[in-house]
Design a protein around this motif. Structure first.
Motif, PDB file in Angstrom:
ATOM      1  N   ASN A 185     -19.510   4.201 -14.992  1.00  0.00           N
ATOM      2  CA  ASN A 185     -18.266   4.810 -15.458  1.00  0.00           C
ATOM      3  C   ASN A 185     -17.200   4.427 -14.452  1.00  0.00           C
ATOM      4  OD1 ASN A 185     -16.134   6.400 -16.258  1.00  0.00           O
ATOM      5  ND2 ASN A 185     -17.133   8.359 -15.886  1.00  0.00           N
ATOM      6  N   ILE A 241     -14.734   7.201 -23.029  1.00  0.00           N
ATOM      7  CA  ILE A 241     -15.313   8.555 -23.009  1.00  0.00           C
ATOM      8  C   ILE A 241     -14.434   9.515 -23.805  1.00  0.00           C
ATOM      9  CG2 ILE A 241     -15.884  10.522 -21.526  1.00  0.00           C
ATOM     10  CD1 ILE A 241     -16.655   8.470 -19.345  1.00  0.00           C
ATOM     11  N   SER A 283     -13.295   2.734 -19.166  1.00  0.00           N
ATOM     12  CA  SER A 283     -14.387   3.696 -19.341  1.00  0.00           C
ATOM     13  C   SER A 283     -13.855   5.087 -19.634  1.00  0.00           C
ATOM     14  CB  SER A 283     -15.268   3.732 -18.085  1.00  0.00           C
ATOM     15  OG  SER A 283     -15.998   2.539 -17.933  1.00  0.00           O
ATOM     16  N   PRO A 324     -23.299   9.221 -16.072  1.00  0.00           N
ATOM     17  CA  PRO A 324     -23.233   7.846 -15.571  1.00  0.00           C
ATOM     18  C   PRO A 324     -24.303   7.595 -14.514  1.00  0.00           C
ATOM     19  CG  PRO A 324     -21.509   9.155 -14.559  1.00  0.00           C
ATOM     20  CD  PRO A 324     -22.268  10.079 -15.474  1.00  0.00           C
TER      21      PRO A 324
END
Length: 366
Positions: free
Chosen positions: A61, A70, A66, A88
């Protein structure tokens, strides 16, 4: 007399009906819930999949891509009344495998996987499938029956940026490649890069490097600074091809700080931070090819919920990328949420969005 009997019978019937109705409304709560919970559950009958526990298992992550991915995952899960836990592994594949096993043992309802390798994950994924836990992976090198794998069209992303690079430098010159092995999308991008090298014989790779770490952009910046010192003259390097936005960030910052902005950077992936850099007229990063990271998260969740619903899903889903260049963009700063106003095909993908999924979203989400 007959009339009186009929009247009494009618009255008794009404009293009995009212009594039964009252008993129905006072139905005891199911074990482990309250009467209030039963009422709310009844109000949510439009979505039989509400309340699902979803695990997102990530290899790494890192960076704003990222973060926005998410966000997309959480947004779509919450719209469907579920809850997602993000785990992660900081790039550690053994830890990622352990995180997957933990999610299975916790009896989650569905599993999302972000990156990873077959060696690290396939045993755990098979265990999940055996236990009837559906799995949908993104950019993971996983080939297990019953698992849907999403991937960006990595070849197309690489080709788009490399062709623009070749055009901008007139088909000749020295370039730097920033790339790292060990990730399925990177390997696909490398195949396209090899084809590019075969096509453009007058474009020479003078340096190649790259590593994924918790400080990828900063590490890349330091390495690019060293390369600029090795090639100090204008014309020594014509361009940089960065196979990941974290690489592009680091390279662009090093070039800009060194005052070598004649060197242009061409990247892959897009986030709000990336877009800000591309729009900056003083930044050497001028183009990138990408899929909206929020869309990736949303689409991945949709296919997982299709599996939870019992729908048939494809083994592989390819996400179409969009090429974004500075000359397409306005002078005023915009976000990726506004990018579709200027670049056709960006964001708001309906891929995997079935009618029943739309209907199942919570009223608040709508």
């Amino acid at each position: 007399m007959r009339f009186w009997k009929k009247s009494m019978l009618s009255v008794l019937t009404v009293i009995l009906s009212v009594s039964l109705a009252a008993c129905g409304t006072a139905k005891p709560a199911a074990e482990g819930t309250t009467a209030g919970e039963n009422t709310s559950a009844g109000a949510n009958t439009a979505n039989p999949l509400a309340g699902k526990k979803i695990a997102l298992i990530m290899q790494i992550n890192l960076g704003t891509f990222s973060a926005q991915y998410i966000e997309g995952v959480k947004e779509q899960v919450e719209k469907l009344g579920g809850k997602v836990t993000v785990t992660p592994a900081d790039g550690d594949l053994a830890k990622m495998s352990s995180n997957l096993d933990a999610a299975i043992n916790q009896k989650v309802d569905g599993i999302l996987i972000d990156h990873g390798t077959a060696e690290a994950l396939e045993a755990g994924v098979r265990k999940a499938i055996e236990r009837k836990i559906p799995v949908v992976a993104f950019d993971g090198d996983i080939n297990v029956p019953g698992v849907t794998v999403l991937q960006q069209d990595d070849a197309k992303m690489a080709e788009a940026t490399l062709e623009r690079l070749a055009s901008d430098i007139g088909g000749k010159g020295n370039i730097v490649k920033i790339w790292v092995a060990g990730f399925a999308p990177m390997e696909r991008r490398q195949i396209a890069y090899k084809a590019f090298q075969d096509k453009y014989k007058d474009i020479k790779e003078v340096a190649a490097f790259g590593a994924a770490s918790q400080n990828t952009a900063l590490d890349t910046q330091a390495q690019m600074e060293a390369i600029l010192k090795k090639y100090p003259n204008k014309g020594d390097i014509a361009a940089v091809w960065a196979s990941w936005d974290e690489f592009a960030k680091g390279a662009a910052r090093a070039i800009q700080q060194a005052g070598r902005t004649e060197i242009k950077v061409y990247g892959i992936d897009m986030s709000d931070e990336d877009l800000q850099m591309i729009q900056d007229p003083n930044s050497p990063w001028i183009a990138s090819s990408a899929v909206d990271p929020k869309d990736i998260g949303r689409i991945q969740v949709r296919y997982l919920y299709q599996k939870l619903h019992g729908d048939q899903t494809p083994d592989k889903v390819v996400l179409e990328p969009v090429f974004v260049a500075r000359d397409q963009l306005p002078k005023e700063q915009i976000s990726t949420a506004q990018l579709s106003e200027h670049v056709k095909g960006w964001g708001n993908s309906q891929q995997g969005y079935t009618d029943w999924l739309k209907a199942a979203e919570t009223p608040a989400a709508k």
